[in-house]
Design an enzyme around this catalytic site. Structure first.
Site, PDB file in Angstrom:
ATOM      1  N   LYS A 154       0.832  -1.194  -0.025  1.00  0.00           N
ATOM      2  CA  LYS A 154      -0.183   0.022  -0.111  1.00  0.00           C
ATOM      3  C   LYS A 154       0.858   1.169   0.169  1.00  0.00           C
ATOM      4  CE  LYS A 154      -2.075  -1.790   3.530  1.00  0.00           C
ATOM      5  NZ  LYS A 154      -3.007  -2.142   4.444  1.00  0.00           N
ATOM      6  N   ASP A 190      -5.594  -6.785  10.048  1.00  0.00           N
ATOM      7  CA  ASP A 190      -7.124  -6.346  10.025  1.00  0.00           C
ATOM      8  C   ASP A 190      -8.175  -7.082   9.405  1.00  0.00           C
ATOM      9  OD1 ASP A 190      -5.877  -6.110   7.366  1.00  0.00           O
ATOM     10  OD2 ASP A 190      -6.597  -4.130   7.102  1.00  0.00           O
TER      11      ASP A 190
HETATM   12  C1  GLC Z   1      -2.623  -5.260   2.200  1.00  0.00           C
HETATM   13  C2  GLC Z   1      -1.619  -5.740   3.315  1.00  0.00           C
HETATM   14  C3  GLC Z   1      -2.862  -6.662   4.173  1.00  0.00           C
HETATM   15  C4  GLC Z   1      -3.938  -5.723   4.579  1.00  0.00           C
HETATM   16  C5  GLC Z   1      -4.730  -5.328   3.378  1.00  0.00           C
HETATM   17  C6  GLC Z   1      -5.857  -4.589   3.691  1.00  0.00           C
HETATM   18  O1  GLC Z   1      -3.034  -5.988   1.186  1.00  0.00           O
HETATM   19  O2  GLC Z   1      -0.766  -6.375   2.724  1.00  0.00           O
HETATM   20  O3  GLC Z   1      -1.940  -7.247   5.130  1.00  0.00           O
HETATM   21  O4  GLC Z   1      -4.619  -7.016   5.339  1.00  0.00           O
HETATM   22  O5  GLC Z   1      -3.805  -4.427   2.728  1.00  0.00           O
HETATM   23  O6  GLC Z   1      -5.545  -3.572   4.522  1.00  0.00           O
END
Ligand code: GLC
Length: 442
Positions: A154, A190
């Site tokens: 991200k 999350d």
């Molecule tokens: C990205 C992260 C992952 C997280 C997702 C949603 O894919 O690598 O760990 O759960 O974003 O926030």
């Protein structure tokens, strides 16, 4: 006669047929299995060292939710009977300098936010507190209270964190800020928090999904199947697996996907996330628009253009939500960014492009959800609740509906066995439940 041949070309390249969906599901199953066995796979399949909650977890916890656009601190109360309540919460925007600075700066920022949060109520602040930490990035865990960051996603790039235990980094920064009274008892992704938040009151919940800045899912797996775990650690019980599905890469990519991927700070990685999540959808539309503007298919009477990062997924959702006859909200938006003198035809085309991109995202999402549920239950012989959190799912017009109709296309009447529900604030609430379960074991 078709007025715009490029329109049908675009439509064709963004359409995900039912055949393609079935192929995605088969490949997804294959990558899941490889990931569980510890073989090379685009799905990391990370053991979360926690099972679904029992529903009797109770107490008051601080929860940290770190990993999207905002950072949140929450105080959560669990009543031990399936009700989790946010008593207090505060949101902090993560400054760009923190995303891209040093790890020490990042964890100091977290500690300072906690200090700011806890000092609101001085009477509470002297007591020892248990804290659950949602850290939404891929982590290698060996128990519920540790986790080594494998890589950033991200757009984050803070230095000195990859390869480190993020709980140690958090504890160190709490100590430096004079908050050693805070006990970090649990660490979770999350998706794991989201699933826990729902399964606290719903035993049928066995999948947690995020559609937000990024996208990912977790689910409940039989430990006996997680063959990459040492034999001694395997038992008859179940464990949550963080799939890290954003990195899935056996998908029908088109040139726009390649173009977008190459311009990111993690090319070749998170390829599914780059087709689905809020951080990237707007940019896909912008790349299409840039082509169409250059070829004078759209906005030829305006001198405006969209620079990288100017066109956000949030704008797409405004555009898709405009159902007025004259598409006046779209006009207002375009006027506002200097794209003047647009025709109704052009605004309609823009809306169509947004729909093509968001519907592709939703159909791939449905394929992934279906793959996860059928990994556990190939014939859908029982009911499953899929808990979902994230702004894209919550706010984007028709995103949910497109997922649901694709699930129906895939499974027919049996799709009723897959109940997709919103778990609002799940990632923050859920980690408090995970923390309660962990604290009870000590
Ligand atoms: C990205 C992260 C992952 C997280 C997702 C949603 O894919 O690598 O760990 O759960 O974003 O926030």
């Amino acid at each position: 006669m078709n007025k715009h041949p490029f329109e049908s070309r675009l439509k064709k390249s963004f359409t995900i047929s039912l055949d393609e969906i079935h192929k995605i599901i088969v490949n997804f199953h294959d990558e899941m299995q490889r990931g569980l066995e510890g073989k090379e796979s685009s799905l990391k399949m990370l053991p979360a060292f926690v099972d679904t909650p029992g529903g009797d977890e109770e107490g008051r916890f601080i929860a940290l939710d770190f990993g999207g656009t905002n950072f949140r601190v929450l105080q959560v109360a669990l009543d031990g009977h399936g009700s989790a309540r946010i008593e207090r919460t505060k949101k902090y925007v993560i400054p760009k300098a923190v995303m891209h600075g040093t790890g020490t700066q990042l964890f100091n920022f977290i500690a300072q936010s906690i200090r700011n949060f806890s000092f609101i109520d001085r009477s509470e602040s002297a007591k020892k507190k248990d804290l659950g930490f949602t850290f939404s990035f891929p982590m290698k865990q060996t128990n519920i209270a540790n986790g080594i960051l494998i890589n950033w996603t991200k757009g984050f790039s803070a230095t000195g964190v990859i390869g480190k235990n993020v709980v140690t980094l958090l504890r160190d920064s709490l100590k430096r800020s004079g908050m050693s009274r805070i006990n970090v008892v649990a660490l979770a992704n999350d998706t794991v928090g989201t699933m826990a938040a729902r399964s606290y009151k719903d035993p049928l919940c066995d999948v947690g999904v995020i559609f937000g800045t990024g996208t990912n899912a977790c689910y409940r797996e039989a430990i006996a199947n997680i063959t990459k775990l040492p034999r001694a650690a395997r038992s008859r019980k179940n464990m949550v697996i963080n799939i890290e599905w954003g990195n899935f890469n056996r998908l029908p990519f088109i040139p726009y996907d390649e173009l977008l991927d190459r311009a990111t700070n993690n090319p070749g990685k998170q390829r599914m996330e780059k087709m689905i999540s809020g951080m990237y959808l707007g940019e896909i539309v912008r790349l299409i628009l840039t082509d169409l503007i250059r070829e004078k298919h759209i906005f030829a009477r305006s001198k405006g253009k969209f620079a990288k990062g100017d066109f956000k997924t949030y704008h797409m959702s405004l555009i898709e939500a405009d159902n007025s006859k004259n598409l006046s909200d779209i006009k207002e938006y375009l006027d506002g960014v200097g794209m003047l003198k647009t025709s109704l035809e052009e605004r309609r085309l823009l809306k169509k492009i947004c729909a093509l991109v968001s519907q592709r995202a939703a159909r791939i999402s449905a394929a992934a959800i279906s793959a996860v549920v059928t990994r556990m239950d190939p014939n859908l012989s029982s009911n499953h609740t899929v808990a979902v959190d994230g702004t894209l799912y919550e706010k984007y017009p028709r995103f949910r509906r497109t997922i649901m109709s694709a699930l129906k296309e895939i499974h027919g009447r049996r799709s009723a066995r897959i109940k997709v529900v919103r778990a609002k604030d799940g990632s923050g609430l859920g980690v408090a439940i995970v923390a309660a379960a962990a604290a009870a074991q000590h």
